[in-house]
Design an enzyme around this catalytic site. Sequence first.
Site, PDB file in Angstrom:
ATOM      1  N   VAL A   1       3.641 -37.103  43.762  1.00  0.00           N
ATOM      2  CA  VAL A   1       3.211 -36.487  42.844  1.00  0.00           C
ATOM      3  C   VAL A   1       4.029 -36.549  41.549  1.00  0.00           C
ATOM      4  CG1 VAL A   1       2.355 -34.663  44.324  1.00  0.00           C
ATOM      5  CG2 VAL A   1       4.533 -34.253  43.384  1.00  0.00           C
ATOM      6  N   CYS A   2       4.416 -37.619  41.418  1.00  0.00           N
ATOM      7  CA  CYS A   2       5.085 -37.979  40.018  1.00  0.00           C
ATOM      8  C   CYS A   2       6.338 -37.145  39.759  1.00  0.00           C
ATOM      9  CB  CYS A   2       4.008 -37.682  38.950  1.00  0.00           C
ATOM     10  SG  CYS A   2       2.910 -39.195  38.509  1.00  0.00           S
TER      11      CYS A   2
END
Length: 821
Positions: free
Chosen positions: A396-397
């Site tokens: 998720v970055c």
Amino acid sequence: MTSTDRKGDTGYNAAVERFRDDEYPMLRGSVYLDHAGTTPYSKSLMERFARDMTSNLFGNPHSASSSSQLSTSRIEDVRLRVLQFFNADPCGFDVVFVANATAGIKLVTEALRSLPSGFDYAYHQSCHTSLVGVREEARKSICLDDHQVEGWLDGKDPFEDDNDGRCRLFAYPAQSNMDGRRYPLRWADQVHRTGAVKTKRTYTLLDAAALVSSSPLDLSHAETAPDFVVLSFYKIFGFPDLGALLVRREAEDAFSSRKYFGGGTVDMVVCVKEQWHASKSQFLHERLEDGTLGVHNIIALDAALDTHQQLFGSMATVAAHTASLSERLFHGLQSLRHGNGKSVCTIYSPSPGSCSEGAGPVVAFNVHNSLGAWISLSEVEKLANLKGFHIRTGGVCNPGGISAALGLEPWEMKRNFSSGFRCGTENDIIAGKPTGVIRASLGAMSTTSDVDKFVAFIHEFYVDGQLPPKPLEPVQLRHSSGLRVHSISIYPIKSCGGFEVPNGVSWEVRPEGLAWDREWCLVHQGSGQVLSQKRYPRMSLIKPCLDFERGELRVRYTGPILADAPRESSVPLSQNPAVFQSPNSSRPRSSRVCGEEIIAQAYASPKINSFFSTALGVSCVLARFPAGGQGKSMRHAKAHLQKHQMATSTNREMMPGAFPAPPSPPDSDSEKVMERRILLSNESPILAISLASVDALNQEIKRSGGREVSPAVFRANVVISRGLSQEQRPYVEDTWTTLRIGSHGFRMLGACRRCHMVCINQETAEKSEEPFVSLSKTRRFEGKVFFGTHMCYTPSEDGMGTKDAQFPAIRVGDEIQPGWS
Ligand SMILES: *Cc1c(COP(=O)(O)O)cnc(C)c1O
């Protein structure tokens, strides 16, 4: 609905239930739980925007026509509305329209990089990837956890040395996009005041992209506000695709050295004989918005602000509603239990009410089965997709947040990367740890029924209702052999000293051997030959130690050294390509190990290479041969059962004294020898010896007047204890075909052939005759000398789905059960 005519969450929820089908027709049949990615847009918004677009003529701003003037004035109106949305005074702040939050971050980065002495950068560990990348433009950068930030505010400067008045940037998220955790707005103010003492200036950058999607942000106090705030409007309204950089007017000087200019940002440009330009000077945004603005996006923002208010009231009501949903989701997932009482979800988000800043409507978690094994993220995502749930899984970055939540050390993340793991790959459980999270996030138009459906989904598919069948415990079913693991050693650098696994530590077993065993080697600089103790006995005095805390292989040389030579050196465990010699400097150079041509990655550091060269008195380089290589960067096991083992095997069916037919070579073996991968060990993944056999050999040595030898000379990975039972004869290991250590299965791959390397004392590097002479007398078969046994790990079926099987590991003291099949 407005916030005043409905009190409490239930009213809000009921209202959304009523209008959602109309306003968000695209959500029909779906449960959308990825609002942290983006939120959907309402039909009212699109219709209002369409009306606006079709009933007005909008020109390119900044010219005199009425259509142009209309665009210009609408843009200025929206600019003001944006400030009002955040309670920000136009005297204190300017709004710069950008494509998205990331573009805002890049604008700040580009400006600070252009300052005459550049900038230093500190960022919080839960920063989004878009903020992590800023470090590449900084002169110096550091990543801080909560504790270190608080220490900074207390006056403990996290940058160790004082810089020459270079300015600094401190960046952090108002809310983590990974787990919803929130961070205090006061940090910005405190860093301003603390940081300003020593250095020229400390700017602060608040990433509000995740926070503002479901919460108000109050910038009414310009004096204490962050210098830069970035956000993306699509995360609040679903549309338009537009972002903003809010700049505190006090911090505008940060842009004074920005070099680039584009259309729209200059008053005059002289090109041909002179190169001169005059930047627009009244407003910062005039200097930063290069090129034609996203006119239509900005106009759409007008409609977005209106319709959002109409549908949901204020951001405060959205915040209250999403907080109550997120609490419901948190408790719903947390209370799921398997039939055996074990919890189903491990949740990484803070529990509601547990932290002072609160948390956003995000629940990050992972799922495990009733035996404790992790469920693959990609499996959950696939099933969720089929069932109409929209969630996000993986990294998720948020690299720092993920590693902190999952307890992944930097070397582990790099190892995962080196072993082929990438965002979105299927193999997302590595070495018993998940490599990412499942993230369910809520938004303004989420409802309690969305939450309940999702919890029911996890319940239906991931709760093991029945008590699972107890895994077989073979050690208890059969009578105990009394054998145990006496010690475990690995030899990180081929032919160098061993590292003994401390008591109580579980050591990972891999198909290619024990973790970290024979992953490195020393390569002769001239011949490319991999060095061996046979030729360089002092290699035994190079003692490696795996230090996971520091992420280093620490190496100590215990032999005689020159006065100014170092005793110790350390090698990073991570496989950062920068530490290796670049392979394209010439053709990749091959080396030879046991006569076989291989390609290993040689280290570039002269410090590391000279440490080994000096210790051994030969020019050599350290090289790494990690798992997962292809072609010449991969090797296969060669061990196979020897004739003498067939002869002593208990299930032999032959005449006394006769040998069975010689086994066919392993490759064509009818039982199909699997191609077992190994690293740099001579022949097989794992080598075991038994103390009973060492004792018998030592008896023999003593009988002929020699000195006993230590089991260490055999350089085994697993040393098996003396059994309790009488039947524990020496060399009985030759007859075993399988082995269980703890709950893990192993297959025997044949006896280990020996050479005179066993005569090197591993503590002094001195050579003697024994034990080779006695071995040749007692352990010679067909002209070859054998001692100890090769083996490999075989995942067993009865252990499937257990936490153990997901992370096979052995420990000193584990019970050992041999098998004959
Ligand atoms: C979404 C997000 C970003 C990136 O936003 P973009 O629109 O992709 O530029 C940055 N930080 C956080 C906290 C986010 O949630």
